[in-house]
Design a protein around this motif. Structure first.
Motif, PDB file in Angstrom:
ATOM      1  N   GLY A 139      29.299  14.195  11.641  1.00  0.00           N
ATOM      2  CA  GLY A 139      29.841  13.187  12.545  1.00  0.00           C
ATOM      3  C   GLY A 139      31.285  13.429  12.927  1.00  0.00           C
ATOM      4  N   TYR A 140      32.110  13.980  11.996  1.00  0.00           N
ATOM      5  CA  TYR A 140      33.522  14.165  12.327  1.00  0.00           C
ATOM      6  C   TYR A 140      33.839  15.564  12.844  1.00  0.00           C
ATOM      7  CZ  TYR A 140      34.255  16.143   7.554  1.00  0.00           C
ATOM      8  OH  TYR A 140      34.215  16.891   6.409  1.00  0.00           O
ATOM      9  N   LEU A 141      32.884  16.510  12.758  1.00  0.00           N
ATOM     10  CA  LEU A 141      33.144  17.870  13.217  1.00  0.00           C
ATOM     11  C   LEU A 141      32.859  18.002  14.710  1.00  0.00           C
ATOM     12  CD1 LEU A 141      31.611  19.987  10.316  1.00  0.00           C
ATOM     13  CD2 LEU A 141      34.028  19.689  10.857  1.00  0.00           C
ATOM     14  N   PRO A 142      33.519  18.957  15.389  1.00  0.00           N
ATOM     15  CA  PRO A 142      33.205  19.201  16.790  1.00  0.00           C
ATOM     16  C   PRO A 142      31.789  19.738  16.934  1.00  0.00           C
ATOM     17  CG  PRO A 142      34.651  20.914  15.932  1.00  0.00           C
ATOM     18  CD  PRO A 142      34.565  19.850  14.875  1.00  0.00           C
ATOM     19  N   GLU A 143      31.246  19.607  18.128  1.00  0.00           N
ATOM     20  CA  GLU A 143      29.887  20.088  18.381  1.00  0.00           C
ATOM     21  C   GLU A 143      29.811  21.606  18.229  1.00  0.00           C
ATOM     22  OE1 GLU A 143      27.152  18.403  18.951  1.00  0.00           O
ATOM     23  OE2 GLU A 143      28.159  16.464  18.835  1.00  0.00           O
ATOM     24  N   GLY A 144      28.631  22.082  17.815  1.00  0.00           N
ATOM     25  CA  GLY A 144      28.409  23.520  17.722  1.00  0.00           C
ATOM     26  C   GLY A 144      28.707  24.049  16.338  1.00  0.00           C
ATOM     27  N   PRO A 145      28.262  25.268  16.059  1.00  0.00           N
ATOM     28  CA  PRO A 145      28.483  25.863  14.738  1.00  0.00           C
ATOM     29  C   PRO A 145      29.929  26.289  14.549  1.00  0.00           C
ATOM     30  CG  PRO A 145      27.451  27.457  16.195  1.00  0.00           C
ATOM     31  CD  PRO A 145      27.511  26.163  16.959  1.00  0.00           C
ATOM     32  N   ALA A 146      30.274  26.570  13.299  1.00  0.00           N
ATOM     33  CA  ALA A 146      31.609  27.072  13.001  1.00  0.00           C
ATOM     34  C   ALA A 146      31.827  28.413  13.678  1.00  0.00           C
ATOM     35  CB  ALA A 146      31.782  27.217  11.497  1.00  0.00           C
ATOM     36  N   ALA A 147      33.054  28.637  14.119  1.00  0.00           N
ATOM     37  CA  ALA A 147      33.393  29.905  14.753  1.00  0.00           C
ATOM     38  C   ALA A 147      33.828  30.898  13.682  1.00  0.00           C
ATOM     39  CB  ALA A 147      34.502  29.680  15.781  1.00  0.00           C
ATOM     40  N   GLY A 148      34.355  32.050  14.124  1.00  0.00           N
ATOM     41  CA  GLY A 148      34.834  33.044  13.170  1.00  0.00           C
ATOM     42  C   GLY A 148      33.770  34.048  12.822  1.00  0.00           C
ATOM     43  N   PRO A 149      33.949  34.772  11.723  1.00  0.00           N
ATOM     44  CA  PRO A 149      33.004  35.816  11.341  1.00  0.00           C
ATOM     45  C   PRO A 149      31.593  35.269  11.159  1.00  0.00           C
ATOM     46  CG  PRO A 149      35.004  35.918  10.012  1.00  0.00           C
ATOM     47  CD  PRO A 149      35.065  34.647  10.793  1.00  0.00           C
ATOM     48  N   GLY A 150      30.616  36.143  11.352  1.00  0.00           N
ATOM     49  CA  GLY A 150      29.232  35.748  11.198  1.00  0.00           C
ATOM     50  C   GLY A 150      28.889  35.453   9.752  1.00  0.00           C
ATOM     51  N   PRO A 151      27.677  34.954   9.522  1.00  0.00           N
ATOM     52  CA  PRO A 151      27.259  34.639   8.157  1.00  0.00           C
ATOM     53  C   PRO A 151      27.348  35.849   7.233  1.00  0.00           C
ATOM     54  CG  PRO A 151      25.710  33.766   9.763  1.00  0.00           C
ATOM     55  CD  PRO A 151      26.654  34.641  10.522  1.00  0.00           C
ATOM     56  N   HIS A 152      27.770  35.612   6.014  1.00  0.00           N
ATOM     57  CA  HIS A 152      27.888  36.683   5.023  1.00  0.00           C
ATOM     58  C   HIS A 152      26.549  36.814   4.303  1.00  0.00           C
ATOM     59  CE1 HIS A 152      29.325  39.312   1.969  1.00  0.00           C
ATOM     60  NE2 HIS A 152      30.606  39.148   2.277  1.00  0.00           N
ATOM     61  N   PRO A 153      25.845  37.932   4.469  1.00  0.00           N
ATOM     62  CA  PRO A 153      24.515  38.039   3.851  1.00  0.00           C
ATOM     63  C   PRO A 153      24.562  38.116   2.335  1.00  0.00           C
ATOM     64  CG  PRO A 153      25.190  40.137   4.804  1.00  0.00           C
ATOM     65  CD  PRO A 153      26.233  39.135   5.207  1.00  0.00           C
ATOM     66  N   TYR A 154      25.698  38.537   1.777  1.00  0.00           N
ATOM     67  CA  TYR A 154      25.807  38.671   0.328  1.00  0.00           C
ATOM     68  C   TYR A 154      27.097  38.012  -0.139  1.00  0.00           C
ATOM     69  CZ  TYR A 154      22.319  42.232   1.324  1.00  0.00           C
ATOM     70  OH  TYR A 154      21.206  42.889   1.780  1.00  0.00           O
ATOM     71  N   PRO A 155      27.073  36.700  -0.389  1.00  0.00           N
ATOM     72  CA  PRO A 155      28.296  36.044  -0.868  1.00  0.00           C
ATOM     73  C   PRO A 155      28.708  36.614  -2.213  1.00  0.00           C
ATOM     74  CG  PRO A 155      26.389  34.602  -1.095  1.00  0.00           C
ATOM     75  CD  PRO A 155      25.942  35.774  -0.286  1.00  0.00           C
ATOM     76  N   PRO A 156      30.001  36.602  -2.503  1.00  0.00           N
ATOM     77  CA  PRO A 156      30.481  37.195  -3.763  1.00  0.00           C
ATOM     78  C   PRO A 156      29.870  36.513  -4.977  1.00  0.00           C
ATOM     79  CG  PRO A 156      32.188  35.870  -2.698  1.00  0.00           C
ATOM     80  CD  PRO A 156      31.085  36.002  -1.719  1.00  0.00           C
ATOM     81  N   ARG A 157      29.602  37.301  -5.999  1.00  0.00           N
ATOM     82  CA  ARG A 157      29.085  36.761  -7.256  1.00  0.00           C
ATOM     83  C   ARG A 157      30.262  36.484  -8.183  1.00  0.00           C
ATOM     84  NH1 ARG A 157      23.833  36.783  -7.802  1.00  0.00           N
ATOM     85  NH2 ARG A 157      24.012  36.475 -10.064  1.00  0.00           N
ATOM     86  N   LEU A 158      30.276  35.291  -8.741  1.00  0.00           N
ATOM     87  CA  LEU A 158      31.377  34.873  -9.602  1.00  0.00           C
ATOM     88  C   LEU A 158      30.883  34.723 -11.036  1.00  0.00           C
ATOM     89  CD1 LEU A 158      32.990  32.084  -7.381  1.00  0.00           C
ATOM     90  CD2 LEU A 158      33.589  34.503  -7.489  1.00  0.00           C
ATOM     91  N   ASP A 159      31.724  35.113 -11.960  1.00  0.00           N
ATOM     92  CA  ASP A 159      31.442  34.916 -13.372  1.00  0.00           C
ATOM     93  C   ASP A 159      32.658  34.237 -13.991  1.00  0.00           C
ATOM     94  OD1 ASP A 159      30.693  34.888 -15.969  1.00  0.00           O
ATOM     95  OD2 ASP A 159      30.606  37.066 -16.243  1.00  0.00           O
ATOM     96  N   LEU A 160      32.546  32.919 -14.175  1.00  0.00           N
ATOM     97  CA  LEU A 160      33.647  32.151 -14.756  1.00  0.00           C
ATOM     98  C   LEU A 160      33.322  31.720 -16.180  1.00  0.00           C
ATOM     99  CD1 LEU A 160      34.639  29.924 -11.699  1.00  0.00           C
ATOM    100  CD2 LEU A 160      35.654  32.080 -12.450  1.00  0.00           C
ATOM    101  N   GLY A 161      32.320  32.351 -16.774  1.00  0.00           N
ATOM    102  CA  GLY A 161      31.960  32.017 -18.148  1.00  0.00           C
ATOM    103  C   GLY A 161      30.859  30.974 -18.222  1.00  0.00           C
ATOM    104  N   ARG A 162      30.253  30.888 -19.384  1.00  0.00           N
ATOM    105  CA  ARG A 162      29.121  29.976 -19.582  1.00  0.00           C
ATOM    106  C   ARG A 162      29.490  28.524 -19.294  1.00  0.00           C
ATOM    107  NH1 ARG A 162      28.040  26.746 -23.541  1.00  0.00           N
ATOM    108  NH2 ARG A 162      29.735  27.622 -24.798  1.00  0.00           N
ATOM    109  N   GLN A 163      30.712  28.118 -19.655  1.00  0.00           N
ATOM    110  CA  GLN A 163      31.094  26.723 -19.476  1.00  0.00           C
ATOM    111  C   GLN A 163      31.214  26.324 -18.007  1.00  0.00           C
ATOM    112  OE1 GLN A 163      34.594  27.181 -22.081  1.00  0.00           O
ATOM    113  NE2 GLN A 163      33.797  25.476 -23.276  1.00  0.00           N
ATOM    114  N   GLU A 164      31.371  27.288 -17.120  1.00  0.00           N
ATOM    115  CA  GLU A 164      31.503  26.980 -15.700  1.00  0.00           C
ATOM    116  C   GLU A 164      30.250  27.376 -14.910  1.00  0.00           C
ATOM    117  OE1 GLU A 164      33.647  25.152 -14.580  1.00  0.00           O
ATOM    118  OE2 GLU A 164      35.423  25.289 -15.856  1.00  0.00           O
TER     119      GLU A 164
END
Length: 294
Positions: A139-164
């Protein structure tokens, strides 16, 4: 003597959050407001935090009625045997924050004049609330998809430990659902040192941990994934929080040294009169966050 008095509202009552599709589904307490579900994109009723066995048919069984239309977010909240009504224009929203701690869920919508409205709900039934948050953002965003680079097919994998693990899982879900988001900053959890020498002695036995956080962004929004409290004496593996801010409302971003702990900066994001503080480890990561956010 056990009463046989029943109502459809009582028969359907439970801890779950129900979508309201017809006028008959509107809880009895709120029918005087004249809200027609057909006029809204989504309407939800939030039940009282009581066990089913303690509910009776003559009770007002719903704490909130929430509704989103093309221009506003409507919140009706039970107060004794009446209710308070708030209507927030979508174009005045400064941020939306949703958090859970086990069964304790809380949705808070902040406005650029510094106001806020909070709704508590059963965290086991957060699916409809996530749908509501997506509608508010749309509702608060402008119409249409986000601009900028295209979708990232492989987002970075994060390892912040078992607790996270929960925080990382939330990050992966967001990147899968919103592939144009980009990882902006990651802060791992670490034990912090108090500024006060006296508190340092005490914390040598019971240390305080700065919990992990993850920041993602596209050209329209900033999204912070964090815990309910930034600092915890015993660690916090149970809470998750998401704070999302439309970039168009952001008026300033800056960092100041934390007054209580050494080596920690507080990144402040200001949107009109609303202000949001996100503690982070001082250093290159914080500087990069400030640069990229600006």
């Amino acid at each position: 003597m056990i009463s046989n008095y029943r109502t459809p509202e009582f028969d359907r009552f439970g801890p779950w959050i129900d979508e309201v599709r017809t006028v008959e589904d509107v809880p009895r307490l709120y029918r005087g407001a004249g809200l027609d579900p057909a006029a809204y994109r989504l309407m939800l009723k939030i039940p009282r935090d009581i066990e089913r066995r303690n509910a009776t048919a003559d009770m007002d069984l719903y704490d909130h009625l929430l509704a989103v239309d093309e221009e506003s977010f409507v919140v009706l909240s039970r107060r004794d045997h009446t209710y308070d009504a708030i209507r927030l224009p979508l174009d005045r929203i400064a941020a939306v924050q949703d958090s859970t701690h086990l069964l304790d869920g809380c949705l808070t919508v902040f406005t650029i004049d510094g106001g806020a409205v909070s709704v508590h709900y059963n965290g086991s039934a957060d699916g409809p609330v996530l749908d509501l948050v997506r509608l508010l953002r749309r509702g608060y965003l402008p119409e249409g998809p986000a601009a900028g680079p295209g979708p990232h097919p492989y987002p970075p994998r994060l390892d912040l430990g078992r607790q996270e693990a929960g925080l990382v899982t939330d990050f992966e879900r967001i990147m899968a659902r919103e592939p144009r988001m980009r990882l902006l900053n990651v802060g791992g959890r670490q034990v912090v040192t108090p500024v006060s020498p006296v508190e340092r002695l005490y914390r040598a036995v019971r240390p305080v941990t700065l919990l992990a956080s993850i920041t993602v962004t596209d050209d329209r929004e900033l999204l912070f994934l964090h815990h309910r409290a930034a600092f915890s004496p015993g660690g916090d593996d149970l809470s998750l929080a998401r704070t999302v801010l439309p970039r168009a409302r952001i008026s300033a971003v800056y960092a100041t040294p934390d007054t209580r702990y050494l080596g920690v900066h507080v990144v402040t994001v200001q949107a009109g009169a609303a202000r949001f503080d996100f503690p982070s480890t001082a250093g290159p990561a914080t500087e990069a966050l400030l640069t990229r956010t600006a």
